[in-house]
Design a protein around this motif. Sequence first.
Motif, PDB file in Angstrom:
ATOM      1  N   THR A  17     106.129 115.092   4.861  1.00 32.72           N
ATOM      2  CA  THR A  17     105.142 114.435   4.138  1.00 32.72           C
ATOM      3  C   THR A  17     104.777 116.021   3.103  1.00 32.72           C
ATOM      4  N   LYS A  18     105.302 117.209   3.988  1.00 36.60           N
ATOM      5  CA  LYS A  18     104.982 118.178   3.649  1.00 36.60           C
ATOM      6  C   LYS A  18     105.477 119.026   3.034  1.00 36.60           C
ATOM      7  N   MET A  19     107.798 118.636   3.459  1.00 37.08           N
ATOM      8  CA  MET A  19     108.236 119.173   2.702  1.00 37.08           C
ATOM      9  C   MET A  19     109.508 118.527   1.381  1.00 37.08           C
ATOM     10  N   VAL A  20     108.774 117.358   2.941  1.00 34.05           N
ATOM     11  CA  VAL A  20     110.296 115.936   2.445  1.00 34.05           C
ATOM     12  C   VAL A  20     111.155 115.923   3.072  1.00 34.05           C
ATOM     13  N   THR A  21     111.997 116.934   2.403  1.00 35.25           N
ATOM     14  CA  THR A  21     113.534 117.537   3.092  1.00 35.25           C
ATOM     15  C   THR A  21     113.017 118.053   4.943  1.00 35.25           C
TER      16      THR A  21
ATOM     17  N   LEU B 190     107.833  99.680  16.471  1.00 36.80           N
ATOM     18  CA  LEU B 190     107.604 100.719  16.320  1.00 36.80           C
ATOM     19  C   LEU B 190     106.358 100.437  17.695  1.00 36.80           C
ATOM     20  N   SER B 191     105.662 100.799  18.192  1.00 34.52           N
ATOM     21  CA  SER B 191     104.831 100.850  19.669  1.00 34.52           C
ATOM     22  C   SER B 191     103.224 101.017  18.493  1.00 34.52           C
ATOM     23  N   THR B 192     102.395 100.693  18.887  1.00 38.63           N
ATOM     24  CA  THR B 192     101.162 100.870  18.090  1.00 38.63           C
ATOM     25  C   THR B 192     100.977 102.457  18.178  1.00 38.63           C
ATOM     26  N   VAL B 193     100.921 103.259  18.976  1.00 33.80           N
ATOM     27  CA  VAL B 193     101.011 104.752  18.892  1.00 33.80           C
ATOM     28  C   VAL B 193     101.176 105.097  18.018  1.00 33.80           C
ATOM     29  N   VAL B 194     103.019 105.238  18.287  1.00 34.08           N
ATOM     30  CA  VAL B 194     103.724 105.599  16.862  1.00 34.08           C
ATOM     31  C   VAL B 194     103.766 105.373  15.846  1.00 34.08           C
ATOM     32  N   ARG B 195     103.820 103.850  15.454  1.00 31.51           N
ATOM     33  CA  ARG B 195     103.199 103.579  13.955  1.00 31.51           C
ATOM     34  C   ARG B 195     101.503 104.657  13.320  1.00 31.51           C
ATOM     35  N   GLU B 196     100.821 103.936  14.449  1.00 35.26           N
ATOM     36  CA  GLU B 196      99.383 104.582  14.138  1.00 35.26           C
ATOM     37  C   GLU B 196      99.524 106.620  13.935  1.00 35.26           C
ATOM     38  N   LEU B 197     100.652 106.972  14.854  1.00 31.02           N
ATOM     39  CA  LEU B 197     100.909 108.658  14.882  1.00 31.02           C
ATOM     40  C   LEU B 197     100.401 109.084  13.723  1.00 31.02           C
ATOM     41  N   ALA B 198     102.171 107.806  13.374  1.00 29.13           N
ATOM     42  CA  ALA B 198     102.826 108.467  11.847  1.00 29.13           C
ATOM     43  C   ALA B 198     101.089 108.495  10.470  1.00 29.13           C
ATOM     44  N   ILE B 199     100.978 106.793  10.720  1.00 33.27           N
ATOM     45  CA  ILE B 199     100.058 106.846   9.546  1.00 33.27           C
ATOM     46  C   ILE B 199      98.840 107.866   9.644  1.00 33.27           C
ATOM     47  N   CYS B 200      98.377 108.051  11.127  1.00 37.17           N
ATOM     48  CA  CYS B 200      97.230 108.987  10.930  1.00 37.17           C
ATOM     49  C   CYS B 200      97.376 110.597  10.848  1.00 37.17           C
ATOM     50  N   ARG B 201      98.705 110.330  10.709  1.00 35.97           N
ATOM     51  CA  ARG B 201      98.962 112.227  10.540  1.00 35.97           C
ATOM     52  C   ARG B 201      98.988 112.100   8.670  1.00 35.97           C
ATOM     53  N   VAL B 202     100.094 111.749   8.400  1.00 40.45           N
ATOM     54  CA  VAL B 202      99.580 111.552   6.600  1.00 40.45           C
ATOM     55  C   VAL B 202      98.516 111.548   6.489  1.00 40.45           C
ATOM     56  N   ALA B 203      97.736 110.312   6.829  1.00 43.69           N
ATOM     57  CA  ALA B 203      95.855 110.602   5.903  1.00 43.69           C
ATOM     58  C   ALA B 203      95.448 112.211   6.327  1.00 43.69           C
ATOM     59  N   VAL B 204      95.740 112.836   7.821  1.00 41.48           N
ATOM     60  CA  VAL B 204      95.010 113.925   7.349  1.00 41.48           C
ATOM     61  C   VAL B 204      95.934 114.559   6.562  1.00 41.48           C
ATOM     62  N   VAL B 205      97.512 114.969   6.494  1.00 42.60           N
ATOM     63  CA  VAL B 205      97.749 115.974   5.771  1.00 42.60           C
ATOM     64  C   VAL B 205      97.582 115.548   4.745  1.00 42.60           C
ATOM     65  N   ASN B 206      97.438 114.489   3.267  1.00 38.02           N
ATOM     66  CA  ASN B 206      97.405 114.518   2.890  1.00 38.02           C
ATOM     67  C   ASN B 206      95.718 114.202   2.236  1.00 38.02           C
TER      68      ASN B 206
ATOM     69  N   TYR C  16     103.484 105.202   4.077  1.00 38.72           N
ATOM     70  CA  TYR C  16     102.308 106.077   4.491  1.00 38.72           C
ATOM     71  C   TYR C  16     101.301 106.896   3.287  1.00 38.72           C
ATOM     72  N   ASN C  17     102.958 107.207   3.117  1.00 36.19           N
ATOM     73  CA  ASN C  17     102.434 108.833   1.727  1.00 36.19           C
ATOM     74  C   ASN C  17     102.240 108.152   1.210  1.00 36.19           C
ATOM     75  N   CYS C  18     103.005 106.282   0.141  1.00 32.15           N
ATOM     76  CA  CYS C  18     102.371 106.187  -0.881  1.00 32.15           C
ATOM     77  C   CYS C  18     100.756 105.220  -1.030  1.00 32.15           C
ATOM     78  N   VAL C  19     100.845 104.804   0.087  1.00 33.79           N
ATOM     79  CA  VAL C  19      99.270 104.386   0.303  1.00 33.79           C
ATOM     80  C   VAL C  19      98.491 105.764   0.463  1.00 33.79           C
ATOM     81  N   SER C  20      98.735 106.521   0.971  1.00 34.46           N
ATOM     82  CA  SER C  20      97.613 107.509   1.005  1.00 34.46           C
ATOM     83  C   SER C  20      97.451 108.052  -0.809  1.00 34.46           C
ATOM     84  N   ARG C  21      98.139 108.457  -0.979  1.00 38.25           N
ATOM     85  CA  ARG C  21      98.523 109.366  -2.681  1.00 38.25           C
ATOM     86  C   ARG C  21      97.867 108.225  -3.429  1.00 38.25           C
ATOM     87  N   PHE C  22      97.540 106.593  -3.038  1.00 35.45           N
ATOM     88  CA  PHE C  22      97.399 105.320  -4.090  1.00 35.45           C
ATOM     89  C   PHE C  22      95.968 106.045  -3.389  1.00 35.45           C
ATOM     90  N   LEU C  23      95.592 105.924  -2.096  1.00 35.96           N
ATOM     91  CA  LEU C  23      94.007 105.745  -2.375  1.00 35.96           C
ATOM     92  C   LEU C  23      93.724 106.948  -2.483  1.00 35.96           C
TER      93      LEU C  23
END
Length: 185
Positions: free
Chosen positions: A136-140, A63-79, A168-175
């Motif tokens: 992140t929000k609905m799982v399905t 994955l490109s940096t942007v695609v990877r970090e978009l997913a990670i950052c969005r998980v962080a925001v939602v959680n 990163y859902n795992c990471v955010s929940r741990f954090l």
Amino acid sequence: MRLPYVPDPPPTTTEDQARILASVQARRAPNPLLPLDLALLHSFPVTEGWNSFIGAIRTRTGLSTVVRELAICRVAVVNGALFEWEQHAPLLREGGLSDEALKVVGDAQADFSVELAGQVLSREQRAVLRYTDAMTKMVTVPDEVFNALKECFDEKEVVEVTATVAAYNCVSRFLVALDVGEKNH
């Protein structure tokens, strides 16, 4: 932190613990251990698995940096994982995402199918963000959201985006649960 951090570096009592600690230090080099590491190192076996899995997600996918970090950052925001956001938003900016786009990504209420998002985010970026929100929000994930992602990425990339969001859902929940970095309480 809701538990005390281990000392930096933590003491080791076996060769296996020393090997695990060295692998985490090598992954972070030249930087010091993060508060996340100092929380995880309460359990060397958990740290070893975490380091291997998250290390692969961060450094070994295509994955490109942007695609990877978009997913990670969005998980962080939602959680609401503020420590995670602070670690990864700069990487997203360094990857080339505009400040305006970063602001949209950082809005927990953002709708990535609306006109504003389309002006600052590409079709591929919106697909990743919608997919991340659904996972992140609905799982399905609704078929429409999955199909939009599949139109933008090949099967390997779909698996890698999915694994990144899941990891990163795992990471955010741990954090958040342990208040690592003292950002959530």
